[in-house]
Design an enzyme around this catalytic site. Structure first.
Site, mmCIF file in Angstrom:
data_model
loop_
_atom_site.group_PDB
_atom_site.id
_atom_site.type_symbol
_atom_site.label_atom_id
_atom_site.label_comp_id
_atom_site.label_asym_id
_atom_site.label_seq_id
_atom_site.Cartn_x
_atom_site.Cartn_y
_atom_site.Cartn_z
ATOM 1 N N SER A 162 46.972 26.974 44.970
ATOM 2 C CA SER A 162 46.275 26.707 43.449
ATOM 3 C C SER A 162 46.963 25.518 43.143
ATOM 4 O O SER A 162 47.991 25.024 43.444
ATOM 5 C CB SER A 162 46.530 28.041 42.766
ATOM 6 O OG SER A 162 46.547 27.684 41.377
ATOM 7 N N LYS A 166 50.492 30.724 44.930
ATOM 8 C CA LYS A 166 49.117 31.397 45.451
ATOM 9 C C LYS A 166 48.785 31.010 46.876
ATOM 10 O O LYS A 166 49.193 29.771 47.363
ATOM 11 C CB LYS A 166 48.027 30.917 44.425
ATOM 12 C CG LYS A 166 48.115 31.359 43.405
ATOM 13 C CD LYS A 166 47.819 32.959 43.363
ATOM 14 C CE LYS A 166 46.241 33.186 43.319
ATOM 15 N NZ LYS A 166 45.331 32.710 42.346
ATOM 16 N N HIS A 207 35.854 56.037 49.799
ATOM 17 C CA HIS A 207 36.150 55.599 48.225
ATOM 18 C C HIS A 207 37.278 54.788 47.687
ATOM 19 O O HIS A 207 37.720 54.786 46.763
ATOM 20 C CB HIS A 207 36.372 57.090 47.440
ATOM 21 C CG HIS A 207 35.369 58.062 47.843
ATOM 22 N ND1 HIS A 207 33.965 58.165 47.306
ATOM 23 C CD2 HIS A 207 35.288 59.074 48.945
ATOM 24 C CE1 HIS A 207 33.407 59.122 47.917
ATOM 25 N NE2 HIS A 207 34.280 59.721 48.945
ATOM 26 N N GLU A 215 36.321 34.548 51.144
ATOM 27 C CA GLU A 215 35.432 34.448 49.764
ATOM 28 C C GLU A 215 34.292 33.753 50.015
ATOM 29 O O GLU A 215 33.031 34.349 49.492
ATOM 30 C CB GLU A 215 36.181 33.936 48.702
ATOM 31 C CG GLU A 215 37.626 34.873 48.209
ATOM 32 C CD GLU A 215 38.452 33.861 47.328
ATOM 33 O OE1 GLU A 215 37.975 33.882 45.998
ATOM 34 O OE2 GLU A 215 39.310 33.466 47.882
#
Ligand code: ARG
Length: 460
Positions: A278, A284, A157, A291
């Protein structure tokens, strides 16, 4: 101009939009190698059976070699007016060798030709994917061996459940990739029957030798029913179904990499080679490759959905609808190949932040099950009762704001006076993972044994 291949009784050429919807050369040019290999096998068989002369066959073989060389050199001009790869190759062959080219299409049709070409293409793609998955499994198992004792939280979970090790977690993916490979191998085994010689749909009256062409193209045998031969696209559906499952697996690992890289977790770090910055936020480090791997499943499942939808309710045998099988398949399998390569790269690149992982593994009272198990083992208390005792200890620790192993013996005894100091031997995360020696369990020595077993299996 009407089509030179089939335009015998056509006075005019197609409407522009007819050509646009009908042509497949823009994508089926990727079948050129398979198409030429199929034609060479067919021509050799026609000669062996006395259907074409030795001289004509020699000219065809030489001409096909030249066509192949031209395509590979980039000097071949693909013509949309010739619709597809089959007619582009044959038309160029006619330009090179003249009349004998017209004998190549004896006892075959584009229907069995395209089925053969595409099976060969899918088979090549499956072989490529298998080699890549093997490499990915090796990368995972090597990393797992190195991180066999690196404690991390195991989640259910997405809540901290029990301590596990990073190596054990990675080995879970080795198992998944192993199953992916068997699914692809299974699809490959079933697809390896040759449709060539089924001709348009009913076979041919020429004395062809389908066993010879099947063997020449590396198939196990010819397909047994000519109608099925040209109508079947199971090999596409099956391969894409297997590919979809693989892509789903990759997406799960990719998602975990994204989570592990995010700063609240910081379980792993990807080097500059697999991170992007970024343009506005200088701090970043984005895991773009992970992704994108996570997203590629959309294309793969999309391809599977497309081909299944095209085939649903399609009457036998060949229908032009089936031309729609190539783009989704090629896109799906090419995307999957890129995703596997990127994933193998990330797995080799990533480094574990062992301290952060270990600390997180101890949070959330992750050794509560160990405490309950200790009560069963050392105090002979039934598990259901032990579960209640452990739960009350967790409640107490939570009240005090300390982890389980920071409760004093007196505090633990306030929950149940039978508890002894020996309990502390199971409350640390390292002891917890080391104790899980059941077959398939998370103990580092198990993980090492499994990683070594797989590496040996993957070595050949
Ligand atoms: N371009 C076609 C395809 O990809 C080849 C087969 C065409 N056959 C035919 N009878 N029109 O399916």
């Amino acid at each position: 101009m009407s089509n030179a291949m089939w335009g015998g009784r056509y006075a005019s050429g197609p409407a522009a939009v007819m050509e646009d919807i009908n042509v497949s050369i823009d994508f089926d040019k990727r079948l050129y190698r398979q198409d030429i290999a199929g034609s060479k096998a067919h021509a050799a068989m026609l000669r062996a059976q006395g259907i074409v002369s030795a001289a004509d066959e020699a000219a065809i073989q030489k001409g096909l070699d030249q066509v192949l060389a031209e395509i590979e050199a980039g000097s071949f001009t693909f013509k949309r007016s010739l619709e597809d790869i089959h007619m582009n190759v044959e038309a160029r062959l006619a330009e090179i060798i003249g009349a004998p080219a017209g004998r190549l299409h004896t006892a075959r049709s584009r229907n069995d030709q395209v089925a053969t070409d595409f099976k060969l293409w899918v088979r090549d793609a499956v072989d490529g994917l298998d080699a890549q998955l093997k490499d990915l499994a090796r990368a995972l198992a090597e990393k797992a061996l190195a991180e066999a004792a690196t404690v991390m939280p195991g989640f259910t979970h997405l809540q901290v459940a029990q301590p596990t090790t990073f190596g054990h977690h990675l080995m879970a993916y080795v198992e998944m990739v192993g199953r992916d490979r068997t699914r692809l191998a299974d699809a490959r085994r079933r697809l390896n029957e040759c449709p060539l010689g089924a001709a348009a749909l009913c076979g041919t009256s020429f004395p062809i030798d389908r066993h010879a062409t099947a063997a020449a193209l590396g198939f196990d045998r010819p397909t047994a029913n000519s109608l099925d031969s040209v109508a079947d696209r199971d090999f596409v559906m099956e391969t894409l179904a297997a590919a979809t499952i693989t892509a789903v697996h990759l997406s799960r690992l990719a998602e975990e990499i994204v989570i592990w890289c995010s700063s609240p977790f910081s379980f792993i770090r990807l080097s500059d080679a697999f991170s992007t910055g970024s343009s506005i936020m200088p701090q970043k480090r984005n895991p773009d490759a992970a992704e994108l791997v996570r997203a590629k499943v959309g294309r793969v499942l999309g391809g599977f959905t497309a081909i299944v939808t095209v085939l649903k309710g399609l009457p036998l045998t060949y229908q032009k609808d089936m031309q729609e099988d190539k783009e989704p398949t090629m896109d799906a399998l090419t995307s999957l190949s890129l995703a596997i390569a990127a994933m193998a790269g990330m797995v080799r690149d990533m480094s574990a932040n062992a301290g952060v992982m270990k600390k997180a593994a101890g949070q959330g009272y992750s050794t509560a099950t160990d405490l309950a198990d200790w009560c069963v083992r050392s105090l002979d208390i039934p598990f259901r009762d032990s579960h209640h005792i452990a739960a009350r200890c967790v409640g107490l620790a939570s009240e005090r704001g300390v982890p389980l192993h920071k409760l004093s013996l007196a505090e633990l005894q306030s929950v149940d006076k039978r508890i002894t100091a020996d309990v502390f031997s199971v409350l640390s995360v390292a002891r917890s993972v080391a104790s899980r020696v059941s077959y398939g369990g998370t103990a580092p020595k198990n993980v090492r044994a499994q990683a070594r077993r797989w590496l040996k299996k993957l070595a050949d």
